[in-house]
Design a protein around this motif. Structure first.
Motif, mmCIF file in Angstrom:
data_model
loop_
_atom_site.group_PDB
_atom_site.id
_atom_site.type_symbol
_atom_site.label_atom_id
_atom_site.label_comp_id
_atom_site.label_asym_id
_atom_site.label_seq_id
_atom_site.Cartn_x
_atom_site.Cartn_y
_atom_site.Cartn_z
ATOM 1 N N ILE A 43 0.840 -1.209 0.000
ATOM 2 C CA ILE A 43 0.000 0.000 0.000
ATOM 3 C C ILE A 43 0.870 1.251 0.000
ATOM 4 O O ILE A 43 0.602 2.211 -0.741
ATOM 5 C CB ILE A 43 -0.974 -0.020 1.189
ATOM 6 N N LEU A 44 1.918 1.256 0.803
ATOM 7 C CA LEU A 44 2.827 2.403 0.821
ATOM 8 C C LEU A 44 3.518 2.590 -0.526
ATOM 9 O O LEU A 44 3.725 3.722 -0.976
ATOM 10 C CB LEU A 44 3.853 2.252 1.949
ATOM 11 N N ASN A 45 3.852 1.482 -1.180
ATOM 12 C CA ASN A 45 4.444 1.583 -2.517
ATOM 13 C C ASN A 45 3.453 2.207 -3.495
ATOM 14 O O ASN A 45 3.832 3.041 -4.329
ATOM 15 C CB ASN A 45 4.900 0.210 -3.014
ATOM 16 N N LEU A 46 2.194 1.821 -3.401
ATOM 17 C CA LEU A 46 1.179 2.411 -4.282
ATOM 18 C C LEU A 46 1.003 3.903 -3.989
ATOM 19 O O LEU A 46 0.824 4.705 -4.917
ATOM 20 C CB LEU A 46 -0.143 1.657 -4.157
ATOM 21 N N LEU A 47 1.080 4.287 -2.723
ATOM 22 C CA LEU A 47 1.011 5.711 -2.376
ATOM 23 C C LEU A 47 2.218 6.469 -2.930
ATOM 24 O O LEU A 47 2.097 7.618 -3.351
ATOM 25 C CB LEU A 47 0.921 5.889 -0.864
ATOM 26 N N TRP A 48 3.367 5.814 -2.941
ATOM 27 C CA TRP A 48 4.575 6.418 -3.526
ATOM 28 C C TRP A 48 4.326 6.715 -5.008
ATOM 29 O O TRP A 48 4.702 7.778 -5.512
ATOM 30 C CB TRP A 48 5.756 5.465 -3.353
ATOM 31 N N VAL A 49 3.687 5.784 -5.691
ATOM 32 C CA VAL A 49 3.381 5.967 -7.114
ATOM 33 C C VAL A 49 2.444 7.160 -7.300
ATOM 34 O O VAL A 49 2.666 8.022 -8.161
ATOM 35 C CB VAL A 49 2.781 4.683 -7.716
ATOM 36 N N VAL A 50 1.394 7.225 -6.486
ATOM 37 C CA VAL A 50 0.436 8.333 -6.566
ATOM 38 C C VAL A 50 1.154 9.661 -6.304
ATOM 39 O O VAL A 50 0.945 10.652 -7.029
ATOM 40 C CB VAL A 50 -0.735 8.124 -5.580
ATOM 41 N N ASP A 51 2.001 9.698 -5.292
ATOM 42 C CA ASP A 51 2.747 10.921 -4.988
ATOM 43 C C ASP A 51 3.689 11.310 -6.125
ATOM 44 O O ASP A 51 3.860 12.494 -6.419
ATOM 45 C CB ASP A 51 3.550 10.759 -3.698
#
Length: 131
Positions: A77-85
């Protein structure tokens, strides 16, 4: 779909080591990278420091046997948030990168998205993870 039973652990190690590689690049060669990419040096330094901490956490997860399901899910999930950011960084105009800067931000976002997907896929291997 059958998955290699060591896939998740290998993905975690790759995630950690690639993060450390990017951290080293940003922390050691932040000036030249900033000039080439148009990304602020302070952003590269902060990202490098964050990646060292994140990679340390990933290594802790990767060395557990069995792998903790909740920690792996949180990491994905944190990796996906990194992508969004990363996308927001470009789309919202928070930075004004050069062509190589766009390539760097987009390229690392694609790699991180693939890692997140592989981590989620690896969670489907019940022999490797615990609740």
């Amino acid at each position: 779909m059958t998955v290699n039973p060591t896939l998740l652990r290998r993905v975690l190690w790759f995630d950690a080591l690639s993060g450390l590689g990017m951290a080293a690049l940003f922390l050691i060669a932040g000036g030249p990278v900033a000039e080439l990419t148009g990304l602020p040096r302070g952003l590269l330094t902060a990202t490098g420091i964050a990646l060292v901490v994140i990679a340390g956490g990933i290594l802790l997860i990767a060395t557990r046997d069995p792998l903790p399901r909740g920690a792996v899910r949180t990491l994905a999930i944190l990796n996906l948030l990194w992508v969004v950011d990363s996308i927001a960084l470009l789309v919202l105009g928070w930075v004004e990168p050069t062509g190589p800067g766009y390539a760097l931000v987009i390229g690392q976002a694609v790699v991180v998205a693939v890692l997140a997907e592989l981590q989620l896929l690896g969670l489907r291997q019940p022999r490797l993870v615990t609740a």
